[in-house]
Every structure is written in structure tokens, then in C-alpha cells.
Write a protein that holds these residues in place. Structure first.
Motif, PDB file in Angstrom:
ATOM      1  N   LYS A   1     -43.013   8.644 -12.692  1.00 56.74           N
ATOM      2  CA  LYS A   1     -44.450   8.807 -12.453  1.00 56.74           C
ATOM      3  C   LYS A   1     -45.195   8.948 -13.782  1.00 56.74           C
ATOM      4  O   LYS A   1     -46.223   8.294 -13.999  1.00 56.74           O
ATOM      5  CB  LYS A   1     -44.720  10.020 -11.568  1.00 56.74           C
ATOM      6  CG  LYS A   1     -46.208  10.256 -11.334  1.00 56.74           C
ATOM      7  CD  LYS A   1     -46.497  11.576 -10.702  1.00 56.74           C
ATOM      8  CE  LYS A   1     -46.157  12.686 -11.668  1.00 56.74           C
ATOM      9  NZ  LYS A   1     -46.541  14.003 -11.221  1.00 56.74           N
TER      10      LYS A   1
ATOM     11  N   CYS B   1     -47.279  -1.831  -1.683  1.00 58.74           N
ATOM     12  CA  CYS B   1     -47.842  -0.483  -1.788  1.00 58.74           C
ATOM     13  C   CYS B   1     -48.883  -0.330  -0.689  1.00 58.74           C
ATOM     14  O   CYS B   1     -49.416  -1.316  -0.178  1.00 58.74           O
ATOM     15  CB  CYS B   1     -48.423  -0.230  -3.175  1.00 58.74           C
ATOM     16  SG  CYS B   1     -49.647  -1.413  -3.675  1.00 58.74           S
TER      17      CYS B   1
ATOM     18  N   SER C   1     -45.690   4.649  -4.667  1.00 52.16           N
ATOM     19  CA  SER C   1     -44.633   5.636  -4.412  1.00 52.16           C
ATOM     20  C   SER C   1     -43.384   5.221  -5.174  1.00 52.16           C
ATOM     21  O   SER C   1     -42.722   4.243  -4.817  1.00 52.16           O
ATOM     22  CB  SER C   1     -44.323   5.695  -2.912  1.00 52.16           C
ATOM     23  OG  SER C   1     -45.464   6.037  -2.185  1.00 52.16           O
TER      24      SER C   1
ATOM     25  N   SER D   1     -39.534   5.973  -6.681  1.00 48.99           N
ATOM     26  CA  SER D   1     -38.346   6.710  -6.265  1.00 48.99           C
ATOM     27  C   SER D   1     -37.224   6.491  -7.267  1.00 48.99           C
ATOM     28  O   SER D   1     -37.359   5.706  -8.203  1.00 48.99           O
ATOM     29  CB  SER D   1     -37.908   6.255  -4.872  1.00 48.99           C
ATOM     30  OG  SER D   1     -36.903   7.122  -4.376  1.00 48.99           O
TER      31      SER D   1
ATOM     32  N   THR E   1     -54.777  10.762  -8.247  1.00 49.57           N
ATOM     33  CA  THR E   1     -53.794  11.783  -7.917  1.00 49.57           C
ATOM     34  C   THR E   1     -53.673  12.756  -9.093  1.00 49.57           C
ATOM     35  O   THR E   1     -53.628  12.326 -10.247  1.00 49.57           O
ATOM     36  CB  THR E   1     -52.415  11.129  -7.663  1.00 49.57           C
ATOM     37  OG1 THR E   1     -52.574  10.133  -6.665  1.00 49.57           O
ATOM     38  CG2 THR E   1     -51.398  12.145  -7.201  1.00 49.57           C
TER      39      THR E   1
ATOM     40  N   ARG F   1     -51.598   3.582  -2.894  1.00 46.76           N
ATOM     41  CA  ARG F   1     -50.592   4.633  -3.052  1.00 46.76           C
ATOM     42  C   ARG F   1     -49.329   3.995  -3.613  1.00 46.76           C
ATOM     43  O   ARG F   1     -48.666   3.197  -2.970  1.00 46.76           O
ATOM     44  CB  ARG F   1     -50.275   5.319  -1.730  1.00 46.76           C
ATOM     45  CG  ARG F   1     -49.342   6.509  -1.950  1.00 46.76           C
ATOM     46  CD  ARG F   1     -49.024   7.218  -0.680  1.00 46.76           C
ATOM     47  NE  ARG F   1     -48.081   6.406   0.081  1.00 46.76           N
ATOM     48  CZ  ARG F   1     -47.773   6.628   1.344  1.00 46.76           C
ATOM     49  NH1 ARG F   1     -48.354   7.597   2.005  1.00 46.76           N
ATOM     50  NH2 ARG F   1     -46.906   5.871   1.962  1.00 46.76           N
TER      51      ARG F   1
ATOM     52  N   SER G   1     -48.067  16.078  -6.856  1.00 50.04           N
ATOM     53  CA  SER G   1     -47.978  14.637  -6.585  1.00 50.04           C
ATOM     54  C   SER G   1     -46.570  14.092  -6.472  1.00 50.04           C
ATOM     55  O   SER G   1     -46.402  12.979  -5.994  1.00 50.04           O
ATOM     56  CB  SER G   1     -48.723  13.871  -7.672  1.00 50.04           C
ATOM     57  OG  SER G   1     -48.123  14.094  -8.935  1.00 50.04           O
ATOM     58  N   CYS G   2     -45.588  14.806  -6.936  1.00 51.87           N
ATOM     59  CA  CYS G   2     -44.193  14.331  -6.941  1.00 51.87           C
ATOM     60  C   CYS G   2     -44.141  12.918  -7.518  1.00 51.87           C
ATOM     61  O   CYS G   2     -44.523  12.717  -8.644  1.00 51.87           O
ATOM     62  CB  CYS G   2     -43.579  14.417  -5.560  1.00 51.87           C
ATOM     63  SG  CYS G   2     -41.779  14.245  -5.600  1.00 51.87           S
ATOM     64  N   GLY G   3     -43.673  11.916  -6.758  1.00 51.79           N
ATOM     65  CA  GLY G   3     -43.546  10.561  -7.278  1.00 51.79           C
ATOM     66  C   GLY G   3     -44.657   9.639  -6.836  1.00 51.79           C
ATOM     67  O   GLY G   3     -44.577   8.425  -6.995  1.00 51.79           O
ATOM     68  N   ILE G   4     -45.715  10.194  -6.260  1.00 51.22           N
ATOM     69  CA  ILE G   4     -46.806   9.365  -5.750  1.00 51.22           C
ATOM     70  C   ILE G   4     -47.972   9.400  -6.727  1.00 51.22           C
ATOM     71  O   ILE G   4     -48.357  10.448  -7.229  1.00 51.22           O
ATOM     72  CB  ILE G   4     -47.271   9.865  -4.369  1.00 51.22           C
ATOM     73  CG1 ILE G   4     -46.146   9.666  -3.352  1.00 51.22           C
ATOM     74  CG2 ILE G   4     -48.549   9.157  -3.918  1.00 51.22           C
ATOM     75  CD1 ILE G   4     -46.425  10.248  -1.998  1.00 51.22           C
ATOM     76  N   THR G   5     -48.537   8.220  -6.965  1.00 48.45           N
ATOM     77  CA  THR G   5     -49.766   8.112  -7.741  1.00 48.45           C
ATOM     78  C   THR G   5     -50.695   7.179  -6.981  1.00 48.45           C
ATOM     79  O   THR G   5     -50.312   6.068  -6.635  1.00 48.45           O
ATOM     80  CB  THR G   5     -49.507   7.545  -9.154  1.00 48.45           C
ATOM     81  OG1 THR G   5     -48.564   8.374  -9.829  1.00 48.45           O
ATOM     82  CG2 THR G   5     -50.793   7.469  -9.954  1.00 48.45           C
ATOM     83  N   THR G   6     -51.888   7.646  -6.709  1.00 52.00           N
ATOM     84  CA  THR G   6     -52.884   6.807  -6.057  1.00 52.00           C
ATOM     85  C   THR G   6     -53.878   6.355  -7.117  1.00 52.00           C
ATOM     86  O   THR G   6     -54.385   7.170  -7.882  1.00 52.00           O
ATOM     87  CB  THR G   6     -53.595   7.569  -4.924  1.00 52.00           C
ATOM     88  OG1 THR G   6     -52.609   7.974  -3.969  1.00 52.00           O
ATOM     89  CG2 THR G   6     -54.630   6.700  -4.239  1.00 52.00           C
TER      90      THR G   6
END
Length: 101
Positions: A10, A62, A76, A78, A27, A74, A34-39
Motif C-alpha cells: 500500500k 478494481c 485492494s 494483497s 483513504t 477501490r 486502511s490496511c491494504g485498501i486505497t481509494t
């Protein structure tokens, strides 16, 4: 180790797009939020159109987020994603931004 890897990816992504004024990161940067999510938003472009270009031209999937006037993609990430894949995403976003200008 999984969580650390996702956070690292991320940050890798955010570092590569934060210099683009036509990309709005929506985000929070905090790993806790946010962990691994970026909007992100490609400013001036409808998110559904951007998602379609990413899918059809670049085979990047996405989720377009349109509720509450968000107009954001979004992203995501991983543990199975690579930095090379993130670079492909960034190049695709840069291409879309260039087409917007």
C-alpha cells in the motif's frame, strides 16, 4: 508477515501516485484505518469510465465506488500482488490522467 507485506505494498502504491495532482487519494494513510485498501479518484473523470479503461485495456480489476458522491476506485492489494503489478497499475493511471488533460 502477511499484514506487513500488505501495508508495504500500500505504501509502495501511495508513494508512486501522491505526486500526481490529478489523482486524489481518498483513504487515510494510516495502516490502522486502511490496511491494504486505497481509494483514489482520477479528478475530472467518472469512476465507472476509469474502471472500464483499467479493465479493458490493462486487465486490472478494481471496484468503482459511487455511493455518497465518492467517485473513487477501490484498489485492494494483497500478499499475492507484486511491486511490478503495482507499477503496471500506476502506469495505467498515469496514462488515464494524461488523456484527461
Amino acid at each position: 508477515r502477511r499484514q506487513a507485506r500488505i501495508h508495504q505494498l500500500k505504501r509502495f502504491f501511495r508513494d508512486r501516485i501522491e505526486d500526481l495532482p490529478a489523482i486524489a487519494i481518498k483513504t487515510p494513510a494510516s495502516d490502522d484505518l486502511s490496511c491494504g485498501i486505497t481509494t483514489v479518484e482520477v479528478v475530472g473523470r467518472d469512476v465507472r469510465a476509469v474502471a472500464k479503461v483499467l479493465s479493458e485495456r490493462h486487465h486490472i480489476d478494481c471496484r468503482p465506488m459511487t455511493t455518497h458522491d465518492l467517485n473513487g476506485l477501490r484498489i485492494s492489494l494483497s500478499v499475492f500482488n507484486t511491486e511490478d503489478q503495482v507499477d503496471v497499475l500506476v502506469a495505467a493511471l498515469r496514462e488515464i490522467v494524461a488523456e484527461t488533460v
